[in-house]
Design an enzyme around this catalytic site. Structure first.
Site, PDB file in Angstrom:
ATOM      1  N   HIS A 147       1.502  -0.989  -0.176  1.00  0.00           N
ATOM      2  CA  HIS A 147      -0.034  -0.027   0.053  1.00  0.00           C
ATOM      3  C   HIS A 147       1.053   0.903  -0.121  1.00  0.00           C
ATOM      4  CE1 HIS A 147      -3.326   2.932   1.152  1.00  0.00           C
ATOM      5  NE2 HIS A 147      -2.509   3.305   1.935  1.00  0.00           N
ATOM      6  N   ARG A 156       5.097  10.512  -6.281  1.00  0.00           N
ATOM      7  CA  ARG A 156       6.244  10.297  -6.020  1.00  0.00           C
ATOM      8  C   ARG A 156       7.414   9.340  -7.031  1.00  0.00           C
ATOM      9  NH1 ARG A 156       5.756  10.742  -0.925  1.00  0.00           N
ATOM     10  NH2 ARG A 156       6.311   8.573  -0.808  1.00  0.00           N
ATOM     11  N   GLU A 212     -10.566   1.972   3.726  1.00  0.00           N
ATOM     12  CA  GLU A 212      -8.867   0.984   3.734  1.00  0.00           C
ATOM     13  C   GLU A 212      -9.603   0.039   4.227  1.00  0.00           C
ATOM     14  OE1 GLU A 212      -7.216   4.452   5.594  1.00  0.00           O
ATOM     15  OE2 GLU A 212      -6.488   5.309   4.483  1.00  0.00           O
ATOM     16  N   ASP A 246     -11.502   2.315   7.595  1.00  0.00           N
ATOM     17  CA  ASP A 246     -11.306   3.325   8.201  1.00  0.00           C
ATOM     18  C   ASP A 246     -10.945   4.141   7.052  1.00  0.00           C
ATOM     19  OD1 ASP A 246      -9.492   4.921   9.632  1.00  0.00           O
ATOM     20  OD2 ASP A 246      -7.325   5.082   8.318  1.00  0.00           O
TER      21      ASP A 246
HETATM   22 MN    MN Z   1      -6.004   3.716   7.252  1.00  0.00          MN
END
Ligand code: MN
Length: 453
Positions: A147, A156, A212, A246
């Site tokens: 992740h 990036r 999440e 989440d």
């Molecule tokens: Mn989280």
């Protein structure tokens, strides 16, 4: 007595059969699981601690009046008469182990305690599940290297993984008061969003609502302030696990996260599945840590041989989406991803050890989030942020619908289960929540008259 973290005992045996017939072959709550939860029986105001078995819950308040258990199991049984699990969690995992063994024996075919236990059984369909404990503090880690790498690539491409990642278990301190139980509706949060870097930010409901896929880890036995836990003792403080979603607002997060990290993009809501699977029930699913040869050596305080060999847990984590239209058309939910917690770069023991290395205490009922769990392949990604490459690629949900981020009416379900090579299977159950619109009054649109940059 403290056993190795992968030590198996008679409660894990494949062949155990219960006189609660629905438990036999149950894919979530067989007799080898015996997870802890809190529930209210229909028509009752008082919450009870319960233990799941097949399609039933053992009402531990009711069972205590039968006086079946003595010693450590008796002490555990007494703590389970509260309205939350906190007092029970504060006991050592040895107490949890004692009540697990006593109940495993009492639930087996031929047990002399069958009648007493039968009086304490409540059908799962007749209860409302409650929060399992008071959660005093919540810390969210970032333990999945897959992740971290794929999110890093979005920002990036040259240097996706920051230089500290393989040295230190990264985390931030979240907010415990906005952790809710499965079933709670998700009100689409509003916040500051920068739509155009040449214009002032706007206050508006998020357009990049995401989930999440995480594992929640509950702390059991207290860690006193200034008492750093060592790797060999860390697992003793891990009471058990649940599924954790989440919820995240990516547009709010992108604007607010520098320099101090996530804040309002995260703390409007996180949700948990109602049953806590004990650390002992997870033992048959332990496995070696997965590290690449080129990974840096682990610092001494985060290293122990037992953790290298058995510190990882093979917990399968699945994510399903059902839209309002799909439910209307009676279509099944669409599976978005599946991965295993075994791919996590950091283990639960390392998270606990690192969390306390500075002297930070931990309290029974504290919750640690694992961070979004993703595997190496794209279909193992644990968030829409990754599945849609930062919202740039739509994913197909059904013949009629595509998504980048979540819409009102969408329902996300995270399911967890463990299955080993000998066929033993236990489930974590699921956390399921539906998104509703934000009806609060809208701010007038920002114009140059009102704001200057
Ligand atoms: Mn989280």
């Amino acid at each position: 007595m403290v056993h190795a973290i992968n030590h198996l005992n008679e409660t894990h045996q494949m062949g155990l059969e219960s006189w609660v017939s629905s438990a036999n072959g149950h894919d979530t709550f067989p007799i080898q699981n015996l997870p802890y939860g809190v529930f209210k029986p229909a028509g009752h105001q008082q919450a009870r601690c319960g233990i799941a078995i097949g399609d039933y819950i053992i009402d531990m308040h009711k069972l205590s009046s039968e006086g079946l258990f003595t010693g450590l199991a008796g002490e555990a049984s007494k703590a389970l008469t509260d309205e939350t699990l906190n007092r029970f969690m504060a006991l050592s995992n040895n107490a949890a182990s004692a009540i697990r063994l006593a109940l495993s024996q009492a639930l087996r075919i031929g047990s002399q305690h069958k009648n007493a236990l039968t009086r304490a059984l409540v059908p799962m369909t007749d209860v409302a599940m409650q929060m399992p404990c008071h959660i005093g503090d919540y810390t969210d880690f970032y333990s999945s290297i897959h992740h971290a790498t794929s999110v890093g690539k979005l920002f990036r491409p040259e240097n996706p993984l920051l230089s500290n990642y393989k040295w230190i278990p990264i985390a931030y301190h979240g907010r415990a008061s906005s952790i809710y139980l499965s079933g709670t509706q998700v009100t689409r949060p509003k916040g500051q969003v920068s739509v155009d870097s040449n214009q002032p930010p706007l206050l508006k409901p998020t357009e990049r609502l995401d989930y999440e896929v995480e594992l929640g880890v509950f702390i059991g036995e207290n860690v006193s302030p200034f008492d750093s836990v060592t790797m060999t003792h860390a697992e003793q403080h891990a009471f058990g696990v649940c599924m954790l979603n989440d919820w995240s607002a990516r547009d709010i997060q992108a604007w607010e996260y520098q320099p101090l990290g996530p804040f309002l993009s995260k703390n409007f809501m996180s949700s948990i599945s109602p049953w806590i699977i004990s650390s002992e029930a997870l033992r048959p699913f332990r496995t070696a840590m997965q590290r690449e040869a080129q990974d840096k050596p682990t610092m001494d305080y985060l290293f122990c041989e037992q953790n290298e060999q058995h510190g990882a847990l093979d917990i399968q984590m699945e994510c399903y989406l059902s839209t309002a239209q799909m439910r209307q058309n009676k279509q099944p939910a669409k599976k978005l991803s599946q991965t295993s917690f075994k791919h996590s770069f950091w283990t639960i023991a390392q998270m606990i050890t690192h969390h306390t290395v500075n002297g930070c205490g931990l309290t029974p009922g504290d919750l640690l989030g694992s961070g979004t769990q993703s595997g190496a392949s794209p279909d193992e990604a644990g968030s829409l942020l990754e599945l849609t490459a930062g919202g740039k690629q739509q994913i197909t949900i059904s013949d009629a619908e595509k998504r980048t981020f979540l819409q009102d009416g969408d329902e996300i379900e995270l399911r967890g289960f463990c299955q080993n090579e000998s066929g033993l299977r236990i489930g974590l159950g699921s956390v399921i929540n539906r998104i509703i619109p934000n009806h609060s009054p809208q701010q007038p649109k920002a114009t140059d008259e009102h704001f200057s940059l």
